[in-house]
Each structure stands twice: as structure tokens, then as C-alpha cells.
Design a protein around this motif. Structure first.
Motif, PDB file in Angstrom:
ATOM      1  N   ARG A 232       0.898  -1.227  -0.045  1.00 14.94           N
ATOM      2  CA  ARG A 232      -0.164   0.133   0.160  1.00 14.94           C
ATOM      3  C   ARG A 232       0.851   1.391   0.025  1.00 14.94           C
ATOM      4  NH1 ARG A 232      -2.682   3.693   3.208  1.00 14.94           N
ATOM      5  NH2 ARG A 232      -5.120   3.711   2.766  1.00 14.94           N
ATOM      6  N   SER A 233       0.610   2.092  -1.034  1.00 12.88           N
ATOM      7  CA  SER A 233       1.449   3.273  -0.848  1.00 12.88           C
ATOM      8  C   SER A 233       0.491   4.405  -1.160  1.00 12.88           C
ATOM      9  CB  SER A 233       2.248   3.619  -2.287  1.00 12.88           C
ATOM     10  OG  SER A 233       3.367   2.552  -2.572  1.00 12.88           O
ATOM     11  N   GLU A 234       0.679   5.521  -0.191  1.00 13.40           N
ATOM     12  CA  GLU A 234      -0.034   6.775  -0.349  1.00 13.40           C
ATOM     13  C   GLU A 234       0.911   7.742  -1.237  1.00 13.40           C
ATOM     14  OE1 GLU A 234      -1.350   8.530   3.277  1.00 13.40           O
ATOM     15  OE2 GLU A 234      -2.225   6.326   3.959  1.00 13.40           O
ATOM     16  N   PHE A 256       2.294   8.678 -11.018  1.00 16.59           N
ATOM     17  CA  PHE A 256       2.068   8.643  -9.594  1.00 16.59           C
ATOM     18  C   PHE A 256       3.072   8.657  -8.606  1.00 16.59           C
ATOM     19  CE2 PHE A 256       2.221   5.309  -6.123  1.00 16.59           C
ATOM     20  CZ  PHE A 256       1.215   6.077  -5.276  1.00 16.59           C
ATOM     21  N   THR A 257       3.042   9.464  -7.935  1.00 18.86           N
ATOM     22  CA  THR A 257       4.236   9.702  -6.878  1.00 18.86           C
ATOM     23  C   THR A 257       4.077   9.566  -5.552  1.00 18.86           C
ATOM     24  OG1 THR A 257       6.283  11.208  -6.140  1.00 18.86           O
ATOM     25  CG2 THR A 257       4.140  12.040  -7.096  1.00 18.86           C
ATOM     26  N   THR A 258       5.126   9.035  -4.878  1.00 18.52           N
ATOM     27  CA  THR A 258       4.825   8.934  -3.202  1.00 18.52           C
ATOM     28  C   THR A 258       5.547  10.232  -2.719  1.00 18.52           C
ATOM     29  OG1 THR A 258       6.741   7.523  -3.273  1.00 18.52           O
ATOM     30  CG2 THR A 258       4.486   6.472  -2.845  1.00 18.52           C
ATOM     31  N   SER A 341       1.661  -1.559 -15.122  1.00 16.50           N
ATOM     32  CA  SER A 341       0.428  -2.122 -14.578  1.00 16.50           C
ATOM     33  C   SER A 341       0.428  -1.576 -13.132  1.00 16.50           C
ATOM     34  CB  SER A 341       0.366  -3.464 -14.309  1.00 16.50           C
ATOM     35  OG  SER A 341       1.537  -4.060 -13.759  1.00 16.50           O
ATOM     36  N   TYR A 342       1.362  -0.633 -12.902  1.00 17.16           N
ATOM     37  CA  TYR A 342       1.460  -0.003 -11.522  1.00 17.16           C
ATOM     38  C   TYR A 342       1.103   1.585 -11.503  1.00 17.16           C
ATOM     39  CZ  TYR A 342       2.795   1.388  -6.648  1.00 17.16           C
ATOM     40  OH  TYR A 342       2.666   1.647  -5.450  1.00 17.16           O
ATOM     41  N   GLY A 343       0.631   1.995 -10.767  1.00 19.73           N
ATOM     42  CA  GLY A 343       0.104   3.496 -10.489  1.00 19.73           C
ATOM     43  C   GLY A 343      -0.567   3.946 -11.861  1.00 19.73           C
ATOM     44  N   TYR A 447      -1.811   0.125  -4.655  1.00 15.00           N
ATOM     45  CA  TYR A 447      -1.404  -0.965  -4.084  1.00 15.00           C
ATOM     46  C   TYR A 447      -0.496  -1.871  -5.222  1.00 15.00           C
ATOM     47  CZ  TYR A 447      -5.056  -0.244  -1.008  1.00 15.00           C
ATOM     48  OH  TYR A 447      -5.987   0.433  -0.055  1.00 15.00           O
ATOM     49  N   LYS A 448       0.352  -2.571  -4.714  1.00  9.56           N
ATOM     50  CA  LYS A 448       1.376  -3.523  -5.523  1.00  9.56           C
ATOM     51  C   LYS A 448       0.422  -4.742  -5.841  1.00  9.56           C
ATOM     52  CE  LYS A 448       5.270  -1.370  -5.760  1.00  9.56           C
ATOM     53  NZ  LYS A 448       5.643  -0.649  -4.615  1.00  9.56           N
ATOM     54  N   LEU A 449      -0.425  -5.236  -4.881  1.00 15.26           N
ATOM     55  CA  LEU A 449      -1.136  -6.360  -5.067  1.00 15.26           C
ATOM     56  C   LEU A 449      -2.010  -6.146  -6.505  1.00 15.26           C
ATOM     57  CD1 LEU A 449      -2.267  -8.962  -3.686  1.00 15.26           C
ATOM     58  CD2 LEU A 449      -4.077  -7.594  -3.004  1.00 15.26           C
TER      59      LEU A 449
HETATM   60  C1  ANZ Z   1       8.780  10.822  -7.568  1.00 18.26           C
HETATM   61  C2  ANZ Z   1       9.961  10.337  -6.499  1.00 18.26           C
HETATM   62  C3  ANZ Z   1      10.716  10.932  -5.733  1.00 18.26           C
HETATM   63  C4  ANZ Z   1       9.455   8.807  -6.320  1.00 18.26           C
HETATM   64  C5  ANZ Z   1      11.268  10.359  -4.985  1.00 18.26           C
HETATM   65  C6  ANZ Z   1      10.099   8.374  -5.438  1.00 18.26           C
HETATM   66  C7  ANZ Z   1      11.175   8.941  -4.498  1.00 18.26           C
HETATM   67  P1  ANZ Z   1       6.058   2.769  -4.312  1.00 18.26           P
HETATM   68  O1  ANZ Z   1       6.487   3.217  -2.623  1.00 18.26           O
HETATM   69  O2  ANZ Z   1       6.687   1.174  -4.630  1.00 18.26           O
HETATM   70  O3  ANZ Z   1       4.384   2.758  -4.474  1.00 18.26           O
HETATM   71  N1  ANZ Z   1       6.769   4.513  -9.577  1.00 18.26           N
HETATM   72  C8  ANZ Z   1       5.255   5.188  -9.867  1.00 18.26           C
HETATM   73  N2  ANZ Z   1       4.877   4.370 -10.616  1.00 18.26           N
HETATM   74  C9  ANZ Z   1       5.733   3.670 -11.007  1.00 18.26           C
HETATM   75  C10 ANZ Z   1       5.645   2.495 -12.107  1.00 18.26           C
HETATM   76  N3  ANZ Z   1       4.613   2.290 -12.606  1.00 18.26           N
HETATM   77  N4  ANZ Z   1       6.829   1.913 -12.153  1.00 18.26           N
HETATM   78  C11 ANZ Z   1       7.955   2.089 -11.582  1.00 18.26           C
HETATM   79  N5  ANZ Z   1       8.101   3.014 -10.723  1.00 18.26           N
HETATM   80  C12 ANZ Z   1       6.910   3.821 -10.457  1.00 18.26           C
HETATM   81  O4  ANZ Z   1       7.025   3.636  -5.284  1.00 18.26           O
HETATM   82  C13 ANZ Z   1       6.086   4.668  -5.798  1.00 18.26           C
HETATM   83  C14 ANZ Z   1       7.340   5.391  -6.370  1.00 18.26           C
HETATM   84  O5  ANZ Z   1       7.778   4.785  -7.564  1.00 18.26           O
HETATM   85  C15 ANZ Z   1       6.788   6.840  -7.102  1.00 18.26           C
HETATM   86  O6  ANZ Z   1       7.105   7.885  -6.360  1.00 18.26           O
HETATM   87  C16 ANZ Z   1       7.589   6.667  -8.382  1.00 18.26           C
HETATM   88  O7  ANZ Z   1       8.677   7.340  -8.167  1.00 18.26           O
HETATM   89  C17 ANZ Z   1       7.777   5.439  -8.678  1.00 18.26           C
HETATM   90  F1  ANZ Z   1      12.362  11.090  -4.418  1.00 18.26           F
HETATM   91  O8  ANZ Z   1       7.996   9.557  -7.948  1.00 18.26           O
HETATM   92  B1  ANZ Z   1       8.482   8.250  -7.190  1.00 18.26           B
END
Ligand code: ANZ
Length: 869
Positions: A232-234, A256-258, A341-343, A447-449
Motif C-alpha cells: 500500500r502506498s499513499e 503517480f508519486t509517493t 500495470s502500477y500506478g 497497491y502493488k497487489l
Molecule cells: C517521484 C519520486 C521521488 C518517487 C522520490 C520516489 C522517490 P512505491 O512506494 O513502490 O509505491 N513509480 C510510480 N509508478 C511507477 C511505475 N509504474 N513503475 C515504476 N516506478 C513507479 O513507489 C512509488 C514511487 O515509484 C513513485 O514515487 C514513483 O517514483 C515510482 F524522491 O515519484 B516516485
């Protein structure tokens, strides 16, 4: 003197338990809930190879526990069955033409015999086999419930397909080779192609599967694995408008970004190669390289794509988007590290603060802007000081990044306009709010699920009981017509088009409903996981023809009090079963939210192997032992090092349980597997160890040849006995079987110090030994005059007075510091302790020239002296 006749007595007692149905259990309403226990083993897949030594490890553990609980007055449900649909039998059928049912049932019979030969106390009346139509009738029934609730749907999903074998392959049948993915059978090239699949909506239960983990008594490691698997990621979805001149006007890339707090540091976007925008935004100049890249990634699995260690690859689309905060135009790339398939299948890359983006930016020389720092400025006022601590650290004003490594931790925002100085958590919140306010983003949860692909294009599985009517609608096979039996087929080979072999059985395929409508049966079958999702429920009422299990019986036993099995089932089986259970709970068919209250993973049994200097391993039969612990390779004379390795056929270090039982007996096998080390630890098999255990049981046997004395046993022996009862009682309850066995060895040694055997010792000893080595215990129990099995005899009580040592250590402190200690008899009075402390020479030193203010003496524990001056 007769040698310990283990073969004879083990056979005798196994027959006895079977004939007398000793372990048959019913639902006696007089037994209170807290005196009932449901102890479950992960049932085996009946492979052609038979049991391996890992099976008896978990099964012995649960068996000891069950036998112990029965002797403690519990009503115990302890069933066994077989997870009997599966690929190996089908693969064998394709190769040899033997019906999988035949092979499977032969294997089951072999497993049953092997399991019986270990003397486990299962209630065999409750055995279930998942391939049995009376069983899978209810697997199909539960599937229809899922379907009725909208939790089963159809979709086109990419699956592995092998053109040379004309078949769909399961993930485990595909090997990664340097030439690309290949079929395990024949090493033919395979590709991914979309095929129609049934899918179960496990994601609808993601939050509950996550939340309810908290209340479970499971190893933390498994809970963590499930949490990560659900993942689960917010975070937030943010729209980046395409720069003018690219794509359709108004089009944007949603990411999608966390870490919305890092938006100012987003210097490029990356989208998955499969992303819907790729075709429309790619410029003419970049088209060839983008197309080539897309084609290459289609062959990779998600796991390979997201491997952190892997070099980053990608292609520039030629298009740009606008960072909504910095207003700068940033390039859009494609790369396989973004999963479709994610986000949203697209990310904003923040190379300064995300490792994957950092590697990518370094590889393709893309801009890196630092927007989070670990500490914040205190003196120059440019950046407000959030917490008043920290050293001076400001990113240079011209945004030239001086970072030498990616910084992924939380910190404070810099280079982020109005958000500067905010700690990460606040910045996330504020940027999130701002994005929502101006309408370019929204806070979201991902969700990763993934939903569960629930169909296989195979024969040997439960037919999915649905009918595709000619008008395009889908209807279920009516409940009363279940089970929908597997039809006979001529060949077990899947069809060339990737359909299951069932698609070739014309007579079975076409159906006409009573109302005249006609259609075709679903030809996919269920995956192997289906049957194991609910077997623990069928054990409760295995012969019921009206329902999958009677509600009263479910309420009587559930939840499972102890579930023991290998850690390899940490996610899939344990998550799928929890999901089905929750669906049944929602329908009101089970009354507890979780099926398995306590879970224990047995450690892996490994083996020894022998290693050359260059690290390669030598098969055991090519090694000779010269002197103690000196091993040489027979062919070369090279000195080898003994190392712990997995058991494998090629290293010839696989231990066969049948041979051990034949040579040393089931009790020795049981005891050895428990004596090797703590249940949950991985430990190497050492044949010498079995010999040692066997010798111990031989000594136990020979106690029966000594003169039996009915008189009182000497006090010292009684002490060891009662300590042993207490230790074995505690250890059995806590599954610390290895230390319980050690204690019994100590007791037997003490018994051997006397020429006669005291019945007063022997009787309780046999009772505490019984859960561990039940055959020998039953036999000796009978020899000393009992006519009934000891399976339900009361576990002996220990006498508290005899468990405590007569002497103990008293510690002496002066002003709170430990200064001395001495031994006294238990119960020595406080006044006496005080006198002894004051007489102690080591203490006298600390009292010299000081004033004694206070003495506090606590019987059996401590003397505290308070001095001044
Ligand atoms: C910008 C960012 C800045 C990120 C940062 C992380 C750190 P979890 O926690 O696994 O949910 N992401 C989003 N969608 C993705 C996808 N379809 N395939 C691969 N990576 C993806 O991870 C969410 C983070 O993984 C998101 O937040 C995105 O990178 C990346 F300092 O956005 B992040």
C-alpha cells in the motif's frame, strides 16, 4: 539381551491406532472452547518422488504438539490430506499418456504409507484430496459465490506462449537464459501474448488483508512479506501537460508519486513502453529507436524489469512536458523500469532523490536538481530553520547540482519555492493540498497487489463451472449440477491455439439449457492454488453432501489454532486462502475473520556438501573422509571443505526418509528431526546424529530389562524427574522440542545411575516421552502393566517443591553495586542473610570507615546495604 525391536513395535502400534481409531475426533459439545485445538499442517502435493525430509519435520512438530495437547485434556483436530491437482502429473501424462488421475492416486497411496510409517496421530477419516470430485464440487461452488459477488471477471492478459510446443506455459515452466526466455521443456523460444483469462478481484480486499494481519500470531517476517506484497502506498497523481507542439492539445501525462514534495526536482518524465501515449507523442526522428525498445521489453517479466541492480535502459520519445511547479519543459523518456500495470504507468523522475532515477539520469546525462537536504541552514536566513538544529547546507542558487550520491531519506525542502524549509512530511501534505487546489493532481492510494489470474489452459484442474451462451452472456452451471466433472480426453496436450485440452472434447463442450438456450462450457481450469484455499474448512466436515461444511462444526473448531508449514508459502497460498476466507465471512458462511490464528514456519533442512578451493561443489559419493572432519576428493586427492548446502539430486546429498525409518525406526527419525535444532531454524542433516538418537532410544528400551521397583525413588532422582516434567511441559507448549529432548536425555542418564528402575520415575517418564517417541512409549507403558493406550493419559504434574533447587545464590549489593555473592539453603531467613553478608570479607572492605545506614535482605534473593561517609 534383546535388541531394541523398533520395527516390530512400530508396526504393532501403528496397527493398533488404526484399528482402534484412536485419533478419530468428534465435536463433543461438553468440551469448552478453550479446550479445543485445531492443529493444521500444510498438506503436501503428492509428487512422484515421495516424502522428503522436510515434510516429516513440520508433521512431527505438529504431531508432538497434538499428542501433548491431548494428554493435557484438549480435544484435538489434526487432519491430513493431499493437494492433488498440479502440473507434474499433467506433464507426465503428456509425455507418457498415463492419466494424471492414475499417477496422482498412486503417489497419494505412497505418501499415505510413508506418513503412516511415521506414526502421526491424524484423524484419517477426515482426509481430503483436492482432485476428488466430491471435494472440487465445493471448490467450484465457492468459485460461483465469488462470481455472483462480482469478484471473478474475464480479461485479456499476457501469458507465456511457446509456439514450438503450441502451448501456454506457467511462469515456473519458463527459464531465463542469456538468449532470452525459453521453455523449460525443449528450450524453445517463448513469447508473451494476450489470452482470455479468469481473474479474481483480490484487490478489493487489499485493505482488509493488510489490516487484519495485525491481530495474527504469525512470524513478523511473513507479515512483512505480506504487507510488502500488498504494497500500500499513499501518494498523489499529478498531471504534467504536454509542452506545446507535442501530442493533442490539452493532453497530459499523469504520474503517480509517493513524493509530491519533490516535484520541483522532477527533471524528466518516464513512461512505461506500453503506455498509451507512446505512439502519439514519439517524434519521427525517435520512432525507430522507440519501436525497437518497445519490442525488446515485451519479452521481459516484471521482476526482471524492476531489478534494482540492472543497468538502466530506455529511449527518448522526442517529446516534452511542462513541470507544473517550475514551468520548465522536461523531456519524456520510455524505460522498462516503469511498469505499465502500477500506478499510472508513468513517473516524474526525481534523480536527486530516487535511486532508479539517479542511475537513469547518470546513464543518459539528464539534469539532477536537489530538492531535499538532510539538515537545514541556521545562520544565513535564506532557508528558514525548521527545528533549530543542523549545519549550514544550502543548494547553490544556480541549481548546479553538487551531489555525489542520491539522497533518498526524508529531510527539508530546498529549491522548492514557497515550500522551502518544510520537513518532508509537511511538504508532502502541503504540495498535495496545493495540487488539489489548482486542480492538477489528487492524493491517491496505490497497491502493488494485482488481481489474481485464476485460470490455466490445462486439463488437470477443477473445471470452471460457467457456460458461455451463444448470445454472448455467461451463466453458471446450476449448483445442483456440481461437481462439473473433468471429462475424459484422448490427449492431455493443450490445443495449438493455447486453449485447454478440454476445448477438444466436443461432447462435453456444447450444452443446451432447459430453456433451450445453448452455449459452450468454459474450457479453462482453475490453478493449483484453488484447492488449497479452503481445505482447512473441508476437514471439518469432509463427507457432507449438503454443504461444504456444517456451520456448527465450523464454529466448533475455527480458527485454526496452529498452522505449520514452509516459509515458501509466505505470500501466495497464505494470501489467497485469507482472501477466500474473507469472502466466505462476508457471505456469512464462516464466523471468524481470519482462518489461521497462529502460524509457524519450520526451518529448512539442509545437508552437508564438499567444496573445492575454487568454490565448486563435489557430489558426496566422490568424497572420502580421512580422519575426523578431513575430507578429500577421491579422484584428485584435493582437500575439501565441508559446507552446508541445499539438498539436491546432483550433489547426491538427499536424505531419504524411508531409508532412515527402515534402518533406525520412526521414533528415531521423529526425535532426530526435532533434536537437530530449534524448529524454525534452518539446519543441516547429519547422519551421525540419527545414530546418536537411536542409541538414546536403545537405552530407553533397555531400562525395561532392569528390575522394576515399586518403592519410593531416591529424592535426587525425583528432583530430576520433576524438573524434566516441568521442562518438557513448557517446551512442548512452546514448540521448543530440541531442549525438551535434551532434558529427557539427562533424566535417562540419571536413571542409569541406579541398578533398579523405579516405577515412580518410569511411569511419568514414559508419559512425557510419548508425544515425541510414541511407539516405544506405548510399548513400554504396556510392559509395565497398562492395558490402555497412553494417547489420552494425563500429562504428569510436577511438584513445585521438587523443581526448585535446595541451594541458591544470594547477591550482595553495597549502595546499589554488586559486591559479593554466596550460596545458602533455600528459605534462609532475612536475619541470617544479613548476618552472612556482614561477615563476608569482600563486603567488609566496602564497609570500612563508613556508616551503615540500612540493610534490606530479601529471602532467596538479595542483601542490599546502604552506607554513607
Ligand atoms: C517521484 C519520486 C521521488 C518517487 C522520490 C520516489 C522517490 P512505491 O512506494 O513502490 O509505491 N513509480 C510510480 N509508478 C511507477 C511505475 N509504474 N513503475 C515504476 N516506478 C513507479 O513507489 C512509488 C514511487 O515509484 C513513485 O514515487 C514513483 O517514483 C515510482 F524522491 O515519484 B516516485
Amino acid at each position: 539381551m534383546r535388541k531394541y525391536p523398533f520395527r516390530e513395535i512400530e508396526k504393532k502400534w501403528q496397527n493398533y491406532w488404526e484399528e482402534n481409531q484412536t485419533f478419530r475426533v468428534d465435536e463433543d459439545p461438553n468440551v469448552p472452547k478453550n479446550k479445543r485445538a485445531y492443529v493444521l499442517d500444510m498438506f503436501p502435493y503428492p509428487s512422484a518422488a515421495g516424502l522428503h525430509v522436510g515434510h516429516p519435520e513440520g508433521y512431527t512438530a505438529t504431531d508432538i504438539y497434538c499428542r501433548y495437547l491431548r494428554m493435557k485434556g484438549y480435544k484435538v483436530l489434526h487432519p491430513m490430506g493431499f493437494d492433488s491437482f498440479g502440473l507434474p502429473a499433467e506433464t507426465y501424462a503428456i509425455k507418457t499418456g498415463t492419466h494424471p488421475k492414475k499417477t496422482t492416486e498412486e503417489n497419494i497411496e505412497k505418501f499415505r504409507q510413508q506418513i503412516r510409517s511415521l506414526g502421526f496421530s491424524y484423524d484419517w477419516n477426515r482426509e481430503v484430496c483436492t482432485h476428488n470430485p466430491e471435494y472440487y464440487r465445493w471448490t467450484q461452488w465457492i468459485f460461483l459465490k465469488l462470481w455472483e459477488k462480482g469478484l471473478a471477471y474475464m480479461a485479456e492478459i499476457p501469458v507465456w506462449y511457446c509456439p514450438a510446443l503450441s502451448t501456454v506455459l506457467a511462469n515456473e515452466e519458463v527459464l531465463n537464459t542469456p538468449e532470452g526466455p525459453r521453455s523449460e521443456r525443449g528450450m524453445h523460444p517463448v513469447d508473451r501474448r494476450p489470452l482470455r483469462q479468469w481473474i479474481l478481484k483480490i484487490t478489493a480486499y487489499a485493505d482488509r488483508l493488510l489490516e487484519d494481519l495485525d491481530g495474527l500470531d504469525w512470524p513478523e517476517s511473513i507479515k512483512t512479506m505480506q504487507r510488502n506484497w500488498i504494497g500500500r502506498s499513499e501518494g498523489a497523481n499529478v498531471r504534467f501537460p504536454l509542452a506545446s507542439g507535442f501530442g493533442k492539445s490539452g493532453d497530459s501525462v499523469e504520474v503517480f508519486t509517493t513524493r509530491p514534495d519533490t516535484l520541483f526536482g522532477a527533471t524528466y518524465l518516464v513512461v512505461a513502453p506500453e503506455h498509451r501515449l507512446v505512439a502519439s507523442i514519439t517524434s519521427q526522428a525517435q520512432k525507430a529507436s522507440v519501436d525497437a525498445y518497445v519490442a525488446k521489453t515485451s519479452l521481459k517479466s516484471d521482476l526482471e524489469r524492476t531489478d534494482l541492480g540492472k543497468e538502466k535502459t530506455g529511449a527518448f520519445t522526442g517529446a516534452y512536458a511542462v513541470n507544473p511547479l517550475t514551468k520548465q519543459e522536461i523531456p519524456i523518456w520510455i524505460s522498462d523500469y516503469i511498469l505499465a500495470s502500477y500506478g499510472t504507468g508513468a513517473i516524474m523522475a526525481v534523480p536527486a532523490h530516487d535511486n532508479r532515477d539517479w542511475q537513469f539520469a547518470k546513464t543518459f546525462d539528464l539534469a539532477i536538481v536537489e530538492v531535499v537536504v538532510p539538515h537545514i541552514a541556521t545562520s544565513q536566513g535564506k532557508i528558514p530553520n525548521a527545528d533549530g538544529v543542523g549545519e549550514r547546507f544550502v543548494a547553490s542558487a544556480d541549481q548546479t547540482c553538487t551531489m555525489t550520491a542520491c539522497y533518498t531519506e526524508d529531510g527539508f525542502a530546498v529549491n522548492s519555492g514557497d515550500f522551502n524549509g518544510l520537513p518532508t512530511a509537511d511538504a508532502k501534505q502541503k504540495v498535495g493540498e496545493w495540487l488539489e487546489k489548482i486542480g492538477i493532481g489528487k492524493r491517491t492510494v496505490n497497491y502493488k497487489l494485482r488481481d489474481w489470474i485464476f485460470s490455466r489452459q490445462r486439463y488437470w484442474g477443477e473445471p470452471i463451472p460457467l457456460i458461455h451462451l451463444d448470445d454472448g452472456s455467461i451463466v453458471p452451471v446450476p449448483y445442483e449440477q456440481l461437481p462439473l466433472q473433468l471429462p475424459e480426453v484422448e490427449s492431455f496436450k493443450p490445443t495449438g491455439s493455447g486453449d485447454s485440452p478440454l476445448a477438444k472434447v466436443e461432447s462435453w463442450l456444447r450444452v443446451t439449457l432447459p430453456d433451450g438456450r445453448s452455449g459452450t462450457r468454459e474450457t479453462n481450469t482453475m490453478p493449483q492454488w484453488a484447492g488449497s484455499c479452503w481445505y482447512y474448512l473441508r476437514y471439518l466436515d469432509p463427507h457432507n453432501t449438503e454443504t461444504f461444511a456444517d456451520q456448527k462444526k465450523i464454529d466448533y473448531w475455527l480458527p485454526v489454532d496452529l498452522y505449520v508449514g514452509g516459509a515458501e508459502h509466505a505470500v501466495l497460498h497464505l494470501l489467497y486462502a485469507r482472501f477466500w476466507h474473507k469472502v466466505l465471512y462476508d457471505i456469512g458462511l464462516v464466523s471468524c475473520k481470519e482462518p489461521f490464528q497462529r502460524l509457524v514456519n519450520q526451518g529448512m533442512i539442509t545437508s552437508f556438501s564438499y567444496q573445492r578451493k575454487d568454490g565448486s561443489l563435489v557430489p558426496t559419493d566422490e568424497v572420502s573422509e580421512q580422519g575426523t572432519e578431513q575430507f578429500v576428493e577421491k579422484a584428485t586427492g584435493e582437500l575439501l571443505q565441508r559446507v552446508v548446502a541445499k539438498m539436491s539430486k546432483s550433489l547426491k546429498n538427499v536424505v531419504n526418509p524411508d531409508e532412515i525409518i527402515q534402518e533406525f525406526g520412526a521414533d528415531s527419525m521423529r526425535l532426530y528431526e526435532m533434536f537437530m535444532g530449534p524448529l524454525t531454524m534452518s539446519k543441516p542433516w547429519a547422519s551421525q546424529g540419527v545414530v546418536g538418537i537411536h542409541r538414546f532410544l536403545d537405552r530407553v528400551w533397555r531400562l525395561s530389562e532392569k528390575t522394576m521397583d515399586r518403592g519410593p525413588a531416591p529424592k535426587e532422582l525425583m528432583r530430576v524427574l520433576h524438573k524434566s516434567i516441568k521442562k518438557v511441559d513448557d517446551d512442548s507448549k512452546n514448540l521448543d522440542f530440541n531442549t525438551a529432548i535434551s532434558q529427557m536425555m539427562i533424566l535417562v542418564n540419571e536413571m542409569y545411575k541406579h541398578d533398579i528402575v523405579y516405577l515412580q520415575i518410569m511411569e511419568p517418564f514414559l508419559l512425557i516421552l510419548a508425544p515425541y517417541a510414541p511407539h516405544i512409549a506405548e510399548e513400554l507403558w504396556q510392559m509395565i502393566g497398562h492395558s490402555e493406550s497412553l494417547a489420552f493419559a494425563k500429562f504428569p504434574d510436577f511438584d513445585q517443591n521438587l523443581v526448585l533447587d535446595d541451594e541458591l545464590t544470594i547477591i550482595v549489593q553495597v549502595n546499589g553495586k554488586l559486591r559479593s555473592e554466596f550460596r545458602v539453603s533455600r528459605g534462609t531467613s532475612a536475619a541470617e542473610l544479613e548476618a552472612l553478608a556482614l561477615k563476608d570479607e569482600k563486603i567488609a572492605v566496602h564497609l570500612l570507615g563508613k556508616k551503615l545506614l540500612k540493610v534490606i535482605a530479601v529471602v532467596d534473593k538479595i542483601v542490599n546495604l546502604v552506607v554513607a561517609g
